[in-house]
Design an enzyme around this catalytic site. Structure first.
Site, PDB file in Angstrom:
ATOM      1  N   ASP A   1      -1.940   2.259   8.721  1.00  0.00           N
ATOM      2  CA  ASP A   1      -3.134   1.917   9.500  1.00  0.00           C
ATOM      3  C   ASP A   1      -2.868   0.874  10.575  1.00  0.00           C
ATOM      4  O   ASP A   1      -3.639   0.766  11.542  1.00  0.00           O
ATOM      5  CB  ASP A   1      -4.231   1.379   8.572  1.00  0.00           C
ATOM      6  CG  ASP A   1      -4.811   2.456   7.686  1.00  0.00           C
ATOM      7  OD1 ASP A   1      -4.462   3.634   7.873  1.00  0.00           O
ATOM      8  OD2 ASP A   1      -5.616   2.123   6.787  1.00  0.00           O
TER       9      ASP A   1
ATOM     10  N   GLY B   1       2.197   2.981   2.482  1.00  0.00           N
ATOM     11  CA  GLY B   1       3.351   2.918   3.355  1.00  0.00           C
ATOM     12  C   GLY B   1       4.423   1.979   2.861  1.00  0.00           C
ATOM     13  O   GLY B   1       5.606   2.333   2.805  1.00  0.00           O
TER      14      GLY B   1
ATOM     15  N   VAL C   1       0.776 -13.275   4.119  1.00  0.00           N
ATOM     16  CA  VAL C   1       1.557 -13.410   5.342  1.00  0.00           C
ATOM     17  C   VAL C   1       0.638 -13.865   6.464  1.00  0.00           C
ATOM     18  O   VAL C   1      -0.402 -13.244   6.725  1.00  0.00           O
ATOM     19  CB  VAL C   1       2.252 -12.084   5.706  1.00  0.00           C
ATOM     20  CG1 VAL C   1       2.924 -12.187   7.063  1.00  0.00           C
ATOM     21  CG2 VAL C   1       3.278 -11.714   4.636  1.00  0.00           C
TER      22      VAL C   1
ATOM     23  N   GLY D   1       0.832  -1.198   0.000  1.00  0.00           N
ATOM     24  CA  GLY D   1       0.000   0.000   0.000  1.00  0.00           C
ATOM     25  C   GLY D   1       0.865   1.245   0.000  1.00  0.00           C
ATOM     26  O   GLY D   1       2.044   1.219  -0.357  1.00  0.00           O
TER      27      GLY D   1
ATOM     28  N   ALA E   1      -3.907   8.048   3.893  1.00  0.00           N
ATOM     29  CA  ALA E   1      -2.827   7.726   2.970  1.00  0.00           C
ATOM     30  C   ALA E   1      -1.585   8.590   3.201  1.00  0.00           C
ATOM     31  O   ALA E   1      -0.462   8.066   3.180  1.00  0.00           O
ATOM     32  CB  ALA E   1      -3.322   7.866   1.533  1.00  0.00           C
TER      33      ALA E   1
ATOM     34  N   GLU F   1     -18.807   9.985   0.334  1.00  0.00           N
ATOM     35  CA  GLU F   1     -18.469   9.895  -1.086  1.00  0.00           C
ATOM     36  C   GLU F   1     -19.325   8.858  -1.801  1.00  0.00           C
ATOM     37  O   GLU F   1     -19.815   9.098  -2.916  1.00  0.00           O
ATOM     38  CB  GLU F   1     -16.972   9.584  -1.225  1.00  0.00           C
ATOM     39  CG  GLU F   1     -16.093  10.760  -0.835  1.00  0.00           C
ATOM     40  CD  GLU F   1     -14.636  10.395  -0.640  1.00  0.00           C
ATOM     41  OE1 GLU F   1     -13.813  11.324  -0.489  1.00  0.00           O
ATOM     42  OE2 GLU F   1     -14.308   9.190  -0.621  1.00  0.00           O
TER      43      GLU F   1
END
Length: 428
Positions: A300, A15, A79, A13, A316, A171
């Site tokens: 997160d 990060g 994982v 993602g 983000a 949204e």
């Protein structure tokens, strides 16, 4: 001890990708592991769910983004855990990846606050699969309604409930209302899509609780002009195959979209580490896990206290900045250079789009709403897309939708399962 320091990054993602890119010129052997083969621009995921964009418009293969960097290896695997004592990451195919440093950027999943019985009847939005499932559910609802001769069933099919009044819920509510009232309005002969009912449910006193109250009020008013029913101050009591209970009111729906809360992936359990109430790992000032200076948690999945006991939000920009910070820190540590100081988050603002030409934004001390906020939102999101191809595709699709009210990703493919099951059919 191998010749090269081994760094494993779990999660591609914002990060994880930022950390990998920060290590491109490092002599370390970097392995990026993700359950998918792509990096997803999640802020625009709701537009895939509402047929405004196609999946390829907001996702790019991890190998494409990281090619040309021979020290970075990409693996697609799930994982399952971490063997802290052996310094190994456990994969679903029974392989183990050894590491000297581990960066965990596994993100978050939606939480039903202990009401797991609701999960099979709710649609969530975290992945491309989720978005495509919602898109299929929305479009199929109109198709089923067109074929139904039962007025009550048509009303149910054309009623959509969104639970959660944060940015994602706002949204989705605005975009679904616009989809029904503009894009689909002239496409059907037996039903009138303009009569679609969109109900946005928020247990708190107002929408967009993280924003200034004046912007929350504007968002509620803007949604009302689109025909969205905003219900605040009432909690969902039950969700089943045909609708939900909001307080003591029954709402029969064609779909329930859950945007009410998140919980971190189970990294804290893997590490037996201290966790925040949402399951996020409590990290030190350099994003490392206390007691394990070789393990870092970002985005997160991390709870980073930036003063006053307030953790950073799950946004983000937070993940990107933490990923870049940890990548620079590790590169400096490996090269025996001075490491960067404690992580500091630079808040460039928050935004939420409500619909065509309407948004709210907080940029520093500036509060924007309406067209100007929407324009700022559009420009920022275009620039944040990871490559030129994505920017071009999104710009073309947005421009076409602006002038024509059309949406180019409205195909239904595959066979859906029966109603009441995950991703289920809409037949009674």
């Amino acid at each position: 001890m191998p010749d090269k320091v081994r760094i494993v990054i779990v999660g591609a993602g914002f990060g994880g990708m930022a950390a990998a890119k920060a290590l491109r010129r490092s002599p370390a052997q970097v392995t990026l592991v993700d359950r998918t083969n792509h990096h997803l621009f999640q802020p625009l995921l709701y537009q895939v769910a509402t047929a405004a964009l196609s999946p390829a418009d907001i996702a790019t293969a991890n190998r494409v983004l990281l090619r040309g960097n021979p020290n970075i290896h990409v693996q697609m695997a799930e994982v399952l855990g971490v063997d802290v004592a052996a310094r190994e990451v456990l994969l679903d195919d029974e392989r183990r990846l050894s590491y000297d440093y581990l960066v965990l950027a596994t993100g978050a999943a939606y939480s039903f606050f202990g009401n797991e019985a609701w999960r099979p009847y709710s649609l969530v939005l975290k992945s491309l699969d989720d978005a495509l499932t919602i898109r299929a559910r929305l479009l199929a609802a109109f198709e089923r309604a067109e074929q139904s001769g039962d007025p009550a069933e048509v009303r149910r099919l054309l009623t959509f409930a969104i639970v959660g009044g944060g940015p994602t819920g706002v949204e989705l509510a605005g975009t679904i209302a616009e989809l029904a009232r503009t894009t689909l309005a002239r496409d059907f002969t037996c039903i009138d899509p303009r009569k679609t009912r969109v109900v946005l449910c928020e247990a708190g006193p107002r929408l967009l609780a993280a924003f200034d109250p004046s912007l929350s009020a504007y968002a509620a008013e803007a949604l009302a002009t689109l025909g969205v029913e905003v219900r605040t101050g009432k909690a969902v009591q039950a969700i089943d195959a045909t609708g939900l209970m909001l307080g003591d009111e029954r709402i029969n729906t064609g779909a329930v979209l859950w945007c009410a809360g998140t919980e971190a992936r189970p990294v804290a359990r893997w590490l037996a580490a201290a966790a925040a109430p949402n399951g996020a790992v409590k990290v030190a000032a350099d994003c490392s896990v206390p007691g394990h200076p070789e393990i870092f948690a970002i985005g997160d999945v991390a709870s980073f206290d930036h003063g006053g006991g307030r953790p950073l939000p799950g946004l983000a920009p937070v993940a990107k900045q933490q990923g870049a910070f940890v990548g620079r820190l590790l590169a400096a540590r490996i090269a025996r250079r001075r490491e960067p100081e404690a992580f500091r988050y630079r808040d460039y603002g928050t935004m939420a789009v409500i619909g065509r030409s309407r948004a709210v934004a907080v940029l520093g001390g500036l509060r924007l709403k309406g067209f100007l906020a929407w324009l700022a939102w559009s420009l920022v999101h275009l620039m944040l897309l990871v490559d030129f191809r994505s920017r071009l595709l999104v710009y073309v699709n947005w421009s076409w939708a602006w002038f024509t009210y059309g949406r180019g990703a409205r195909l239904l493919t595959g066979r859906m399962q029966r109603e009441g099951k995950p991703n289920g059919d809409l037949k009674s």
